[in-house]
Design an enzyme around this catalytic site. Structure first.
Site, PDB file in Angstrom:
ATOM      1  N   ARG A  35       0.822  -1.214   0.000  1.00 48.66           N
ATOM      2  CA  ARG A  35       0.000   0.000   0.000  1.00 48.66           C
ATOM      3  C   ARG A  35       0.853   1.261   0.000  1.00 48.66           C
ATOM      4  O   ARG A  35       0.456   2.269  -0.574  1.00 48.66           O
ATOM      5  CB  ARG A  35      -0.935  -0.009   1.205  1.00 48.66           C
ATOM      6  CG  ARG A  35      -2.063  -0.978   0.984  1.00 48.66           C
ATOM      7  CD  ARG A  35      -3.013  -1.001   2.132  1.00 48.66           C
ATOM      8  NE  ARG A  35      -4.181  -1.793   1.762  1.00 48.66           N
ATOM      9  CZ  ARG A  35      -5.044  -2.294   2.625  1.00 48.66           C
ATOM     10  NH1 ARG A  35      -4.889  -2.080   3.912  1.00 48.66           N
ATOM     11  NH2 ARG A  35      -6.068  -2.989   2.204  1.00 48.66           N
ATOM     12  N   LYS A 198     -21.026 -16.068   1.092  1.00 54.74           N
ATOM     13  CA  LYS A 198     -22.437 -15.820   1.373  1.00 54.74           C
ATOM     14  C   LYS A 198     -23.147 -14.982   0.315  1.00 54.74           C
ATOM     15  O   LYS A 198     -22.597 -14.001  -0.168  1.00 54.74           O
ATOM     16  CB  LYS A 198     -22.569 -15.103   2.717  1.00 54.74           C
ATOM     17  CG  LYS A 198     -22.234 -15.992   3.904  1.00 54.74           C
ATOM     18  CD  LYS A 198     -22.158 -15.188   5.185  1.00 54.74           C
ATOM     19  CE  LYS A 198     -23.511 -14.728   5.656  1.00 54.74           C
ATOM     20  NZ  LYS A 198     -23.407 -13.845   6.832  1.00 54.74           N
ATOM     21  N   GLY A 351     -11.416  -8.524  -1.647  1.00 53.35           N
ATOM     22  CA  GLY A 351     -10.125  -8.840  -1.037  1.00 53.35           C
ATOM     23  C   GLY A 351      -9.665 -10.263  -1.320  1.00 53.35           C
ATOM     24  O   GLY A 351      -8.510 -10.487  -1.699  1.00 53.35           O
ATOM     25  N   GLY A 374     -14.240  -3.554   0.540  1.00 52.93           N
ATOM     26  CA  GLY A 374     -15.592  -3.029   0.767  1.00 52.93           C
ATOM     27  C   GLY A 374     -15.958  -1.925  -0.206  1.00 52.93           C
ATOM     28  O   GLY A 374     -17.079  -1.863  -0.707  1.00 52.93           O
TER      29      GLY A 374
END
Ligand code: ADP
Ligand code: MG
Length: 394
Positions: A35, A198, A351, A374
């Site tokens: 990062r 999910k 991710g 997200g």
């Protein structure tokens, strides 16, 4: 389109940049500096253009308190090594105080300083006006380059833009360009591949994509919730009970919208959730009652590969199986490889999907791998991200 640092003059300006320096640490050492490296082009550009560069970021979850294990000091050191130049670390438990203000005032053009972890202040995540003003008071221009937190309206990602002209850095520019174009302006056929554990987590993404894609491919753990809604026995496979009704709604919606929706036709089952468990490959209506589906089967792989080969745009989110276990990684690997070989625009969000692509060594063969887990999901849901919305339009 949003303005970027290339659309404005930053020469002889103080520029405050929100970066994503939320790196993994072990015993105070950075274990992965990806990062920090990703932030270099924006920082170097601003420096070369003659701006005084003030950097800020969060690190971990210090919950609004100054906790030494979450200090950005190690990041400051690593950044300085990577840039080959001094980075002034503005140490302060409250991020901005008179001392830090003095340091920012004295900061020369072409120089770089890094503020302390913005989450040392509890106002950060509440988007507190006073803290946003304090941050803004240090600079003339705000640059957001932290895509991973752009879906949060925090003081350092959104609030600060109330008081300064705001533009994007190169990282956010790239994310918006690739994710945005892939979804809003796709070359067709447009194929989306959805997997992961999910359905519940991804309902809104699937709903939004049903309005955009030509083909929607389902894999991973979420397939079993679809099976259940089709009346199939799923043995001990992962089931998102609350989403069975939604899964059947989505199948209906796809039909109404003329979207080709593909559900796996065969499954690699395992007795237990471990790599060296007993396995069997079966059709989807033959799952043994004491076994669980852990990967897509060979017929499904060839079916999906054929769709991928016809596509001009492919968006992928969510692994096809439990790729963390070698014996159940084949489906995910084959889909990733087919994407890598394809001429289509290939965009990966999420991710674990990004981690899978890296694990297979295929990063360089994809058009774009989103860095925001997200945030990329919210983007695929068609939501406006607060940290992007505050930036000036071109
Ligand atoms: P992403 O981070 O790319 O959005 P998710 O977090 O939704 O993806 O899902 C990733 C997880 O889904 C992985 O840890 C993977 O092991 C799990 N998964 C995939 N297929 C199955 C399955 N058949 N049963 C249980 N878990 C699965
Ligand atoms: Mg995940």
């Amino acid at each position: 389109m949003k303005k970027t640092i290339k659309d404005i003059s930053v020469k002889d300006k103080k520029v405050i940049v929100r970066c994503d320096f939320n790196v993994p640490l072990k015993d105070g050492k950075i274990t992965d500096d990806t990062r920090i490296k990703a932030a270099l082009p924006t920082i170097e550009y601003l420096k070369e253009q003659g701006a005084a560069v003030i950097l800020m970021s969060h690190l971990g979850r210090p919950d609004g308190q100054a906790k030494s294990e979450y200090t950005l000091e190690p990041v400051s050191k690593r950044l300085s090594e990577l840039l080959g130049t001094d980075v002034i670390f503005a140490k302060s438990d409250v991020v901005v105080d008179n001392n830090v203000k003095g340091q920012a005032e004295k900061l020369g053009f072409g120089q770089i300083m890094l503020l302390e972890n913005v989450r040392f202040r509890k106002e950060e995540t509440k988007n507190g006006t006073d803290f946003a003003k304090e941050l803004a008071s240090l600079a003339d221009i705000f640059v957001n380059d932290a895509f991973g937190t752009a879906h949060r309206a925090h003081a350092s990602t959104a609030g600060v833009a109330d008081y300064l002209p705001a533009v994007s850095g190169f990282l956010i520019e790239k994310e918006v360009e690739f994710l945005g174009n892939a979804v809003e302006n796709p070359a067709r056929p447009f194929v989306a591949i959805m997997g992961g554990a999910k359905v519940g987590d991804k309902i809104s993404v699937i709903r939004n994509l049903l309005n955009k894609v030509d083909t929607l491919i389902i894999g991973g753990g979420m397939a079993y919730t679809f099976y259940k809604s089709m009346g199939l026995d799923i043995g001990t496979s992962i089931l998102d009970k609350d989403s069975v009704g939604l899964a059947s709604d989505l199948l209906k919606e796809a039909d109404e919208k003329n979207v080709k929706m593909l559900i796996p036709v065969d499954v690699v089952c395992g007795k237990e959730f471990k790599n060296d468990t007993e396995t069997v490959v079966c059709k989807r209506d033959e799952i043994p009652s004491d076994m669980m589906g852990l990967d897509i089967g060979p017929e499904t792989i060839s079916l999906y590969k054929e769709e991928i080969s016809k596509a001009k745009t492919i968006v992928w989110n969510g692994p096809m199986g439990v790729f963390e276990m070698e014996n159940f990684a084949k489906g995910t690997f084959e889909i990733a490889s087919a994407m890598a070989d394809s001429e289509a625009i290939t965009v990966i969000g999420g991710g674990d999907s990004a981690a899978a692509v890296t694990q297979f060594g295929l990063e360089s063969k994809m058009t774009h791998i989103s860095t925001g887990g997200g945030a990329s999901l919210e983007f695929l849901e068609g939501k406006t991200l607060p940290g992007v919305a505050v930036l000036e339009d071109k």
